[in-house]
Write a protein that holds these residues in place. Structure first.
Motif, PDB file in Angstrom:
ATOM      1  N   GLN A   1      52.335  52.451  40.361  1.00  0.00           N
ATOM      2  CA  GLN A   1      51.906  51.938  42.015  1.00  0.00           C
ATOM      3  C   GLN A   1      52.832  50.840  42.130  1.00  0.00           C
ATOM      4  O   GLN A   1      53.154  50.153  41.251  1.00  0.00           O
ATOM      5  CB  GLN A   1      50.539  51.482  41.498  1.00  0.00           C
ATOM      6  N   GLU A   2      52.924  50.734  43.332  1.00  0.00           N
ATOM      7  CA  GLU A   2      54.138  49.890  44.005  1.00  0.00           C
ATOM      8  C   GLU A   2      53.625  48.360  43.956  1.00  0.00           C
ATOM      9  O   GLU A   2      54.533  47.368  43.720  1.00  0.00           O
ATOM     10  CB  GLU A   2      54.350  49.908  45.485  1.00  0.00           C
ATOM     11  N   TRP A   3      52.542  48.090  43.610  1.00  0.00           N
ATOM     12  CA  TRP A   3      52.004  46.722  43.344  1.00  0.00           C
ATOM     13  C   TRP A   3      51.976  46.326  41.999  1.00  0.00           C
ATOM     14  O   TRP A   3      51.628  45.252  41.784  1.00  0.00           O
ATOM     15  CB  TRP A   3      50.509  46.589  43.853  1.00  0.00           C
ATOM     16  N   MET A   4      52.220  47.035  41.207  1.00  0.00           N
ATOM     17  CA  MET A   4      52.234  46.985  39.779  1.00  0.00           C
ATOM     18  C   MET A   4      53.511  46.464  39.167  1.00  0.00           C
ATOM     19  O   MET A   4      54.408  47.080  39.081  1.00  0.00           O
ATOM     20  CB  MET A   4      51.723  48.306  38.926  1.00  0.00           C
ATOM     21  N   THR A   5      53.328  45.352  38.929  1.00  0.00           N
ATOM     22  CA  THR A   5      54.573  44.346  38.433  1.00  0.00           C
ATOM     23  C   THR A   5      54.961  44.842  36.800  1.00  0.00           C
ATOM     24  O   THR A   5      54.005  45.513  36.354  1.00  0.00           O
ATOM     25  CB  THR A   5      54.366  42.982  38.448  1.00  0.00           C
ATOM     26  N   PRO A   6      56.109  44.600  36.296  1.00  0.00           N
ATOM     27  CA  PRO A   6      56.393  45.181  35.132  1.00  0.00           C
ATOM     28  C   PRO A   6      55.203  44.110  33.974  1.00  0.00           C
ATOM     29  O   PRO A   6      54.869  44.644  33.011  1.00  0.00           O
ATOM     30  CB  PRO A   6      57.719  44.714  34.522  1.00  0.00           C
ATOM     31  N   ALA A   7      55.084  42.803  34.383  1.00  0.00           N
ATOM     32  CA  ALA A   7      54.399  42.000  33.389  1.00  0.00           C
ATOM     33  C   ALA A   7      52.862  42.598  33.520  1.00  0.00           C
ATOM     34  O   ALA A   7      52.195  42.586  32.579  1.00  0.00           O
ATOM     35  CB  ALA A   7      54.491  40.548  34.035  1.00  0.00           C
ATOM     36  N   MET A   8      52.295  43.083  34.553  1.00  0.00           N
ATOM     37  CA  MET A   8      50.939  43.525  34.794  1.00  0.00           C
ATOM     38  C   MET A   8      50.827  44.787  34.076  1.00  0.00           C
ATOM     39  O   MET A   8      49.731  45.176  33.477  1.00  0.00           O
ATOM     40  CB  MET A   8      50.722  43.724  36.464  1.00  0.00           C
ATOM     41  N   HIS A   9      51.986  45.525  34.068  1.00  0.00           N
ATOM     42  CA  HIS A   9      51.738  47.025  33.316  1.00  0.00           C
ATOM     43  C   HIS A   9      51.678  46.763  31.895  1.00  0.00           C
ATOM     44  O   HIS A   9      51.081  47.144  31.138  1.00  0.00           O
ATOM     45  CB  HIS A   9      53.057  47.691  33.867  1.00  0.00           C
ATOM     46  N   ILE A  10      52.699  45.930  31.391  1.00  0.00           N
ATOM     47  CA  ILE A  10      52.832  45.670  29.988  1.00  0.00           C
ATOM     48  C   ILE A  10      51.421  44.963  29.560  1.00  0.00           C
ATOM     49  O   ILE A  10      50.723  45.384  28.493  1.00  0.00           O
ATOM     50  CB  ILE A  10      53.815  44.387  29.543  1.00  0.00           C
ATOM     51  N   THR A  11      50.823  44.026  30.350  1.00  0.00           N
ATOM     52  CA  THR A  11      49.255  43.337  30.025  1.00  0.00           C
ATOM     53  C   THR A  11      48.366  44.512  29.944  1.00  0.00           C
ATOM     54  O   THR A  11      47.589  44.239  28.909  1.00  0.00           O
ATOM     55  CB  THR A  11      49.076  42.368  31.081  1.00  0.00           C
ATOM     56  N   PHE A  12      48.125  45.293  31.094  1.00  0.00           N
ATOM     57  CA  PHE A  12      47.180  46.395  31.068  1.00  0.00           C
ATOM     58  C   PHE A  12      47.646  47.385  29.850  1.00  0.00           C
ATOM     59  O   PHE A  12      46.532  47.772  29.360  1.00  0.00           O
ATOM     60  CB  PHE A  12      47.251  47.188  32.401  1.00  0.00           C
ATOM     61  N   LEU A  13      48.583  47.760  29.427  1.00  0.00           N
ATOM     62  CA  LEU A  13      48.886  48.619  28.255  1.00  0.00           C
ATOM     63  C   LEU A  13      48.613  47.842  27.044  1.00  0.00           C
ATOM     64  O   LEU A  13      47.837  48.398  26.166  1.00  0.00           O
ATOM     65  CB  LEU A  13      50.274  49.163  28.237  1.00  0.00           C
TER      66      LEU A  13
END
Length: 133
Positions: free
Chosen positions: A28-40
């Protein structure tokens, strides 16, 4: 849920929910790399807690709050120029102690189960940010 076996189905559904959401928000375009790592990392803590529950009644509450503490400590190290994480860090430390004490006070867990949850949540959350961000 006093018995470890009562936790199986809710934990399986929670794990499936996190897996589906992880798949849906990837790219998703709003998903930053930091957010993605955090959610994973959050998804990993949930699935690991679920897997451990089949053999041992680890504290999911401790894993969750220690995960939050691990994220704050890791982001504080990653972004040292900012001082905005001081108060969230104080609150996270206080809540970690309070929730751990409450689980013991309610006889919901033994000390080893709480310690296991704390180690699991903190290690995965801190490690994911420290290694992948």
């Amino acid at each position: 849920m006093n018995d470890r076996k009562d936790r199986y189905m809710p934990f399986v559904f929670i794990s499936l929910f996190y897996l589906v959401v992880s798949f849906m928000i990837k790219g998703q375009e709003w998903m930053t790399p930091a957010m993605h790592i955090t959610f994973l990392a959050i998804t990993t803590v949930v699935i690991a807690t679920n897997g451990i529950t089949f053999k041992w009644k680890i504290s999911a509450h401790a894993a969750g709050i220690a995960g939050w503490l691990g994220f704050i400590v890791a982001y504080k190290h990653a972004f040292q120029a900012t001082n905005t994480l001081f108060w969230p860090l104080i609150v996270a430390v206080a809540l970690t102690g309070l929730i751990s004490w409450a689980r013991l006070y309610l006889n919901a867990h033994k000390p080893a189960e709480i310690l296991g949850g704390l180690i699991l949540g903190f290690t995965i959350s801190y490690g994911s940010i420290a290694l992948f961000l």
